[in-house]
Design a protein around this motif. Structure first.
Motif, PDB file in Angstrom:
ATOM      1  N   THR A 183      15.608  -1.651 -90.545  1.00 37.67           N
ATOM      2  CA  THR A 183      16.202  -0.338 -90.734  1.00 37.67           C
ATOM      3  C   THR A 183      17.542  -0.297 -90.016  1.00 37.67           C
ATOM      4  N   GLN A 184      18.249   0.794 -90.152  1.00 43.11           N
ATOM      5  CA  GLN A 184      19.506   0.971 -89.434  1.00 43.11           C
ATOM      6  C   GLN A 184      19.706   2.439 -89.123  1.00 43.11           C
ATOM      7  N   THR A 185      20.522   2.687 -88.126  1.00 43.34           N
ATOM      8  CA  THR A 185      20.885   4.046 -87.759  1.00 43.34           C
ATOM      9  C   THR A 185      22.317   4.033 -87.249  1.00 43.34           C
ATOM     10  N   ARG A 186      22.964   5.164 -87.336  1.00 42.29           N
ATOM     11  CA  ARG A 186      24.347   5.280 -86.864  1.00 42.29           C
ATOM     12  C   ARG A 186      24.406   6.326 -85.757  1.00 42.29           C
ATOM     13  N   ILE A 187      25.087   5.985 -84.681  1.00 43.57           N
ATOM     14  CA  ILE A 187      25.212   6.896 -83.550  1.00 43.57           C
ATOM     15  C   ILE A 187      26.654   6.912 -83.061  1.00 43.57           C
ATOM     16  N   ARG A 188      26.980   7.966 -82.356  1.00 39.35           N
ATOM     17  CA  ARG A 188      28.232   8.024 -81.591  1.00 39.35           C
ATOM     18  C   ARG A 188      27.821   8.042 -80.132  1.00 39.35           C
ATOM     19  N   LEU A 189      28.503   7.261 -79.350  1.00 38.16           N
ATOM     20  CA  LEU A 189      28.105   7.036 -77.965  1.00 38.16           C
ATOM     21  C   LEU A 189      29.316   7.189 -77.050  1.00 38.16           C
ATOM     22  N   ARG A 190      29.119   7.925 -75.971  1.00 40.86           N
ATOM     23  CA  ARG A 190      30.156   8.030 -74.939  1.00 40.86           C
ATOM     24  C   ARG A 190      29.711   7.203 -73.748  1.00 40.86           C
ATOM     25  N   ILE A 191      30.575   6.286 -73.349  1.00 40.43           N
ATOM     26  CA  ILE A 191      30.301   5.471 -72.172  1.00 40.43           C
ATOM     27  C   ILE A 191      31.274   5.913 -71.077  1.00 40.43           C
ATOM     28  N   PRO A 192      30.752   6.540 -70.025  1.00 40.10           N
ATOM     29  CA  PRO A 192      31.612   7.038 -68.948  1.00 40.10           C
ATOM     30  C   PRO A 192      32.392   5.909 -68.268  1.00 40.10           C
ATOM     31  N   LYS A 193      33.528   6.270 -67.713  1.00 39.54           N
ATOM     32  CA  LYS A 193      34.415   5.280 -67.096  1.00 39.54           C
ATOM     33  C   LYS A 193      33.729   4.466 -66.001  1.00 39.54           C
ATOM     34  N   GLN A 194      32.741   5.047 -65.309  1.00 37.16           N
ATOM     35  CA  GLN A 194      32.068   4.281 -64.249  1.00 37.16           C
ATOM     36  C   GLN A 194      31.249   3.111 -64.804  1.00 37.16           C
ATOM     37  N   TYR A 195      31.031   3.093 -66.128  1.00 38.82           N
ATOM     38  CA  TYR A 195      30.305   1.988 -66.768  1.00 38.82           C
ATOM     39  C   TYR A 195      31.239   1.005 -67.465  1.00 38.82           C
ATOM     40  N   ASN A 196      32.553   1.124 -67.258  1.00 41.70           N
ATOM     41  CA  ASN A 196      33.502   0.258 -67.962  1.00 41.70           C
ATOM     42  C   ASN A 196      33.242  -1.229 -67.747  1.00 41.70           C
ATOM     43  N   GLN A 197      32.706  -1.610 -66.611  1.00 41.85           N
ATOM     44  CA  GLN A 197      32.450  -3.027 -66.332  1.00 41.85           C
ATOM     45  C   GLN A 197      31.027  -3.458 -66.688  1.00 41.85           C
ATOM     46  N   GLU A 198      30.221  -2.540 -67.206  1.00 35.82           N
ATOM     47  CA  GLU A 198      28.840  -2.854 -67.585  1.00 35.82           C
ATOM     48  C   GLU A 198      28.796  -3.326 -69.045  1.00 35.82           C
ATOM     49  N   PRO A 199      28.051  -4.390 -69.336  1.00 33.01           N
ATOM     50  CA  PRO A 199      27.965  -4.900 -70.712  1.00 33.01           C
ATOM     51  C   PRO A 199      26.919  -4.142 -71.543  1.00 33.01           C
ATOM     52  N   ILE A 200      27.113  -2.854 -71.716  1.00 31.02           N
ATOM     53  CA  ILE A 200      26.113  -2.007 -72.374  1.00 31.02           C
ATOM     54  C   ILE A 200      25.872  -2.423 -73.816  1.00 31.02           C
ATOM     55  N   ILE A 201      26.923  -2.590 -74.592  1.00 30.72           N
ATOM     56  CA  ILE A 201      26.752  -2.950 -76.000  1.00 30.72           C
ATOM     57  C   ILE A 201      26.191  -4.360 -76.127  1.00 30.72           C
ATOM     58  N   SER A 202      26.636  -5.251 -75.281  1.00 26.44           N
ATOM     59  CA  SER A 202      26.098  -6.613 -75.277  1.00 26.44           C
ATOM     60  C   SER A 202      24.593  -6.623 -75.017  1.00 26.44           C
ATOM     61  N   ARG A 203      24.135  -5.756 -74.126  1.00 28.35           N
ATOM     62  CA  ARG A 203      22.697  -5.681 -73.821  1.00 28.35           C
ATOM     63  C   ARG A 203      21.884  -5.145 -74.996  1.00 28.35           C
ATOM     64  N   LEU A 204      22.497  -4.314 -75.830  1.00 26.00           N
ATOM     65  CA  LEU A 204      21.795  -3.861 -77.031  1.00 26.00           C
ATOM     66  C   LEU A 204      21.408  -5.062 -77.886  1.00 26.00           C
ATOM     67  N   VAL A 205      22.306  -6.036 -77.954  1.00 28.71           N
ATOM     68  CA  VAL A 205      22.067  -7.237 -78.752  1.00 28.71           C
ATOM     69  C   VAL A 205      21.108  -8.182 -78.033  1.00 28.71           C
ATOM     70  N   SER A 206      21.442  -8.547 -76.795  1.00 30.29           N
ATOM     71  CA  SER A 206      20.674  -9.575 -76.094  1.00 30.29           C
ATOM     72  C   SER A 206      19.301  -9.110 -75.620  1.00 30.29           C
ATOM     73  N   ASP A 207      19.198  -7.893 -75.127  1.00 28.82           N
ATOM     74  CA  ASP A 207      17.926  -7.431 -74.564  1.00 28.82           C
ATOM     75  C   ASP A 207      17.039  -6.706 -75.578  1.00 28.82           C
ATOM     76  N   HIS A 208      17.659  -6.096 -76.593  1.00 29.57           N
ATOM     77  CA  HIS A 208      16.878  -5.272 -77.523  1.00 29.57           C
ATOM     78  C   HIS A 208      16.876  -5.821 -78.938  1.00 29.57           C
ATOM     79  N   GLY A 209      17.636  -6.871 -79.194  1.00 32.92           N
ATOM     80  CA  GLY A 209      17.582  -7.587 -80.461  1.00 32.92           C
ATOM     81  C   GLY A 209      18.194  -6.881 -81.654  1.00 32.92           C
ATOM     82  N   VAL A 210      19.005  -5.853 -81.433  1.00 30.44           N
ATOM     83  CA  VAL A 210      19.623  -5.164 -82.560  1.00 30.44           C
ATOM     84  C   VAL A 210      20.966  -5.807 -82.890  1.00 30.44           C
ATOM     85  N   THR A 211      21.371  -5.670 -84.132  1.00 38.83           N
ATOM     86  CA  THR A 211      22.707  -6.056 -84.546  1.00 38.83           C
ATOM     87  C   THR A 211      23.565  -4.811 -84.426  1.00 38.83           C
TER      88      THR A 211
END
Length: 98
Positions: free
Chosen positions: A16-44
């Motif tokens: 399945t797929q879903t579309r979202i809009r996401l705000r990443i606060p400036k304090q997370y600029n150095q965090e690999p949030i989107i990368s973790r969606l792929v590596s830890d949760h297996g989503v494309t």
């Protein structure tokens, strides 16, 4: 105790797929949030649009399309929620069987 039907279990692995809009606060600029969606949760992840300041002093805004099994997408959305990130436009799974 809640029982899960066979249909619900089978549906958890359905593509399945879903579309979202996401705000990443400036304090997370150095965090690999989107990368973790792929590596830890297996989503494309397809980044359909993004707004980022070149100086890293502002929040980032992303328009993301998440693809994977229902279980993977739910896991990814739970991760984003646990990070306390703002999510807009979370749709009910837009398409099955892409």
């Amino acid at each position: 105790m809640e029982l899960i039907s066979d249909t619900e279990v089978l549906g958890a692995d359905r593509p399945t797929q879903t579309r979202i809009r996401l705000r990443i606060p400036k304090q997370y600029n150095q965090e690999p949030i989107i990368s973790r969606l792929v590596s830890d949760h297996g989503v494309t992840v397809n980044i359909a649009a993004a707004l980022l300041g070149s100086n890293g002093r502002d929040d980032g805004w992303f328009d993301l399309e998440l693809r994977g099994s229902s279980r993977q997408i739910q896991s990814a959305l739970t991760y984003l929620d646990e990070m306390d990130l703002e999510i807009w436009g979370e749709s009910n799974r837009e398409e099955d069987g892409w």
